[in-house]
Write an enzyme that holds these catalytic residues in place. Sequence first.
Site, PDB file in Angstrom:
ATOM      1  N   GLU A 256       9.911  -4.936 -32.059  1.00 50.20           N
ATOM      2  CA  GLU A 256       9.966  -6.405 -31.990  1.00 50.20           C
ATOM      3  C   GLU A 256       8.759  -6.817 -31.163  1.00 50.20           C
ATOM      4  O   GLU A 256       8.701  -6.515 -29.971  1.00 50.20           O
ATOM      5  CB  GLU A 256      11.251  -6.869 -31.296  1.00 50.20           C
ATOM      6  CG  GLU A 256      12.540  -6.386 -31.943  1.00 50.20           C
ATOM      7  CD  GLU A 256      12.836  -7.083 -33.254  1.00 50.20           C
ATOM      8  OE1 GLU A 256      12.193  -8.108 -33.550  1.00 50.20           O
ATOM      9  OE2 GLU A 256      13.700  -6.585 -33.996  1.00 50.20           O
ATOM     10  N   CYS A 295       9.947 -14.878 -27.165  1.00 47.93           N
ATOM     11  CA  CYS A 295       9.331 -14.428 -28.416  1.00 47.93           C
ATOM     12  C   CYS A 295       9.549 -15.442 -29.533  1.00 47.93           C
ATOM     13  O   CYS A 295       8.789 -15.490 -30.488  1.00 47.93           O
ATOM     14  CB  CYS A 295       9.893 -13.074 -28.809  1.00 47.93           C
ATOM     15  SG  CYS A 295      11.682 -13.033 -28.776  1.00 47.93           S
TER      16      CYS A 295
HETATM   17  P1  NAP Z   1       4.388  -4.976 -22.899  1.00 45.33           P
HETATM   18  O1  NAP Z   1       3.339  -5.018 -21.877  1.00 45.33           O
HETATM   19  O2  NAP Z   1       4.032  -4.479 -24.243  1.00 45.33           O
HETATM   20  O3  NAP Z   1       5.570  -4.106 -22.271  1.00 45.33           O
HETATM   21  C1  NAP Z   1       6.796  -3.963 -22.929  1.00 45.33           C
HETATM   22  C2  NAP Z   1       7.504  -2.742 -22.425  1.00 45.33           C
HETATM   23  O4  NAP Z   1       6.787  -1.569 -22.797  1.00 45.33           O
HETATM   24  C3  NAP Z   1       7.648  -2.671 -20.909  1.00 45.33           C
HETATM   25  O5  NAP Z   1       8.904  -2.132 -20.600  1.00 45.33           O
HETATM   26  C4  NAP Z   1       6.548  -1.709 -20.504  1.00 45.33           C
HETATM   27  O6  NAP Z   1       6.806  -1.059 -19.291  1.00 45.33           O
HETATM   28  C5  NAP Z   1       6.621  -0.743 -21.656  1.00 45.33           C
HETATM   29  N1  NAP Z   1       5.426   0.069 -21.863  1.00 45.33           N
HETATM   30  C6  NAP Z   1       4.136  -0.299 -21.719  1.00 45.33           C
HETATM   31  N2  NAP Z   1       3.339   0.743 -22.038  1.00 45.33           N
HETATM   32  C7  NAP Z   1       4.138   1.786 -22.372  1.00 45.33           C
HETATM   33  C8  NAP Z   1       3.911   3.123 -22.767  1.00 45.33           C
HETATM   34  N3  NAP Z   1       2.685   3.617 -22.914  1.00 45.33           N
HETATM   35  N4  NAP Z   1       4.984   3.917 -23.015  1.00 45.33           N
HETATM   36  C9  NAP Z   1       6.234   3.438 -22.897  1.00 45.33           C
HETATM   37  N5  NAP Z   1       6.502   2.173 -22.509  1.00 45.33           N
HETATM   38  C10 NAP Z   1       5.471   1.351 -22.264  1.00 45.33           C
HETATM   39  O7  NAP Z   1       5.035  -6.429 -23.128  1.00 45.33           O
HETATM   40  P2  NAP Z   1       5.518  -7.470 -22.031  1.00 45.33           P
HETATM   41  O8  NAP Z   1       4.312  -8.034 -21.372  1.00 45.33           O
HETATM   42  O9  NAP Z   1       6.611  -6.920 -21.196  1.00 45.33           O
HETATM   43  O10 NAP Z   1       6.183  -8.593 -22.974  1.00 45.33           O
HETATM   44  C11 NAP Z   1       5.466  -9.633 -23.595  1.00 45.33           C
HETATM   45  C12 NAP Z   1       5.355  -9.387 -25.075  1.00 45.33           C
HETATM   46  O11 NAP Z   1       6.604  -9.069 -25.623  1.00 45.33           O
HETATM   47  C13 NAP Z   1       4.886 -10.611 -25.816  1.00 45.33           C
HETATM   48  O12 NAP Z   1       3.821 -10.245 -26.630  1.00 45.33           O
HETATM   49  C14 NAP Z   1       6.072 -11.024 -26.663  1.00 45.33           C
HETATM   50  O13 NAP Z   1       5.741 -11.580 -27.896  1.00 45.33           O
HETATM   51  C15 NAP Z   1       6.798  -9.764 -26.851  1.00 45.33           C
HETATM   52  N6  NAP Z   1       8.221 -10.023 -27.054  1.00 45.33           N
HETATM   53  C16 NAP Z   1       8.734  -9.891 -28.297  1.00 45.33           C
HETATM   54  C17 NAP Z   1      10.071 -10.118 -28.526  1.00 45.33           C
HETATM   55  C18 NAP Z   1      10.666  -9.961 -29.889  1.00 45.33           C
HETATM   56  O14 NAP Z   1      11.878  -9.888 -29.987  1.00 45.33           O
HETATM   57  N7  NAP Z   1       9.892  -9.916 -30.925  1.00 45.33           N
HETATM   58  C19 NAP Z   1      10.907 -10.468 -27.467  1.00 45.33           C
HETATM   59  C20 NAP Z   1      10.348 -10.595 -26.206  1.00 45.33           C
HETATM   60  C21 NAP Z   1       9.003 -10.374 -26.004  1.00 45.33           C
HETATM   61  P3  NAP Z   1       6.090  -1.492 -17.914  1.00 45.33           P
HETATM   62  O15 NAP Z   1       6.523  -2.881 -17.619  1.00 45.33           O
HETATM   63  O16 NAP Z   1       6.608  -0.510 -16.933  1.00 45.33           O
HETATM   64  O17 NAP Z   1       4.620  -1.397 -18.167  1.00 45.33           O
END
Ligand code: NAP
Length: 524
Positions: A256, A295
């Site tokens: 997602e 999102c």
């Molecule tokens: P993110 O930076 O991609 O991080 C998401 C998750 O992935 C966090 O728990 C992060 O952990 C983890 N992560 C990062 N790198 C990783 C790796 N190499 N291996 C395993 N896990 C890893 O996103 P965010 O800044 O938290 O969220 C914002 C984004 O989420 C926006 O782009 C939004 O559109 C999207 N979003 C989508 C939805 C949907 O349902 N489509 C819902 C909500 C948000 P750490 O925090 O420890 O780095």
Amino acid sequence: MVTLESYVSGAWFRASSGFRPLIDPSTEAEIAQASSEGVDMGAACRFARDVGGPALRDLTMAERGGLLSAMSKALAEVREELLDLSVESTGVTRRDAKFDIDGATGTLAFYSHLSKSLGDARVLHDGSGDALGRSARFYGQHVFVPRHGVAVLIDAFNFPAWGFAEKLACAFLAGMPVLIKPATSTAWVTERCVRILVDAGVTPPGTLSFIAGSAGDLLSHLGPQDVLAFTGSASTGLDLRSHERILSQSVRVNVEADSLNAAVLAPDVVSGSDTYSLFFREVVREMTQKSGQKCTAVRRILVPQDRLSEVRDELASRLGDVVVGNPREEAVTMGPLTTADQLADTLEGISLVVQSGAEVVCGGAERVQGRGAPDGKGYYVDATLLSVSSAEQVPAVHSREIFGPVATLVPYDGSAEAAAGIVALGQGSLVTSLYSDDEDWVGRLLPTAAAWNGRLYLASKKMAEQAPGSGLVLPLSKHGGPGRAGGGEELGGLRGVQLYMNRVALQGSKTMIDRLVGKPSDES
Ligand code: NAP
């Protein structure tokens, strides 16, 4: 200073190094720290698979639903504490915190309720069976059975409670244990929820694990029976789904990710009508709720060319009423962005679109002083409305997700076909909301919009009274979208449970198959 702990292999684990600070985004005070250094990720996965998996699979679906009900109640009992913690540690207003916390308890309760209709079943039937031979004696039936692995739930920062709960509800009902890895920046709320559930004794050993801090080498321990359910940015989604271990082991992945959701005002909606009022009420809410860090937030507002100035003025006036500041202040209606990175990314996104030619109607690429915040502190931006002269003028409007209280007005010629084409420029969205009472117009837009969205919210005067807003993810409807949105599917009632199960085709005597899968047989 609070130190978050992981819950793995049936015990709490406190790291001694490698900490990342958690910052209160309203004041920039350091409030907690988290680290997963020293967590044995392989052992955590094995414990979940070997201890938690059998415990859940032994239960009927109704009994698994009973666990969900107990979890929902345990969290609801400390609702006030969780709301306070959300405000204090993640910068949301109390109202926005309810969206997350009540969303979590509500979704758990929903799946518990759903399980009652499944009774003693341990598998799900996939439709009715088919005669495969000359008669029904040789027969085929598809069923879903629980996968024998661990469901790894990696979530974004914006929903520290609902984010894990909506995935866990489906995984538990399917019969799979979970390992929750929330975004570190807002993990305090998630850790508190997990502690409450563990202390309440409502999760059998091994069924619930939790990582505070980074994922480390977690993915390297996943195998063919495991599921990786990810919510976050498209770039992290790409890294995870293309991880060598995920590919080589065919680990099932659900992503997602980003979404440039559109709200479309149709030409039939006249000023002052119910649908017109609904449009403004919902667009403003979907731009500013959780400071636009949703999102499903509205990013593009499509308006017939000849209505553009009228809509722009009304939206600017309503957005001008938003009070940005420290959510501890009662008058504040929109809190800060959640992290310094989010602030930088949002300001950069606004600048990019403006430098490419968009006009700033209100707000802008500036950090502002939040009401009730220490001078110069906190990650505050104003609600920002941008406007372009045509859909083609600034391509970034359709490709750069600005994860803040920001949306862009896009004029179109009023035809359903033109609106559908602009919606499709987003290359795959979670939801598009259409505001129209003209069924023919909606019908013309539908085929293209339906192909490019996970959900279409058809707002009209007939449903205005009950309209929850396009941003509300209801557990009965599918959440997820094609293309840029990640191509994933969650929720949607029992559809969301199937992610955590293996579909198997059984071929044999109808009598035997019906008995084995618990169906009353009609074969004599
Ligand atoms: P993110 O930076 O991609 O991080 C998401 C998750 O992935 C966090 O728990 C992060 O952990 C983890 N992560 C990062 N790198 C990783 C790796 N190499 N291996 C395993 N896990 C890893 O996103 P965010 O800044 O938290 O969220 C914002 C984004 O989420 C926006 O782009 C939004 O559109 C999207 N979003 C989508 C939805 C949907 O349902 N489509 C819902 C909500 C948000 P750490 O925090 O420890 O780095």
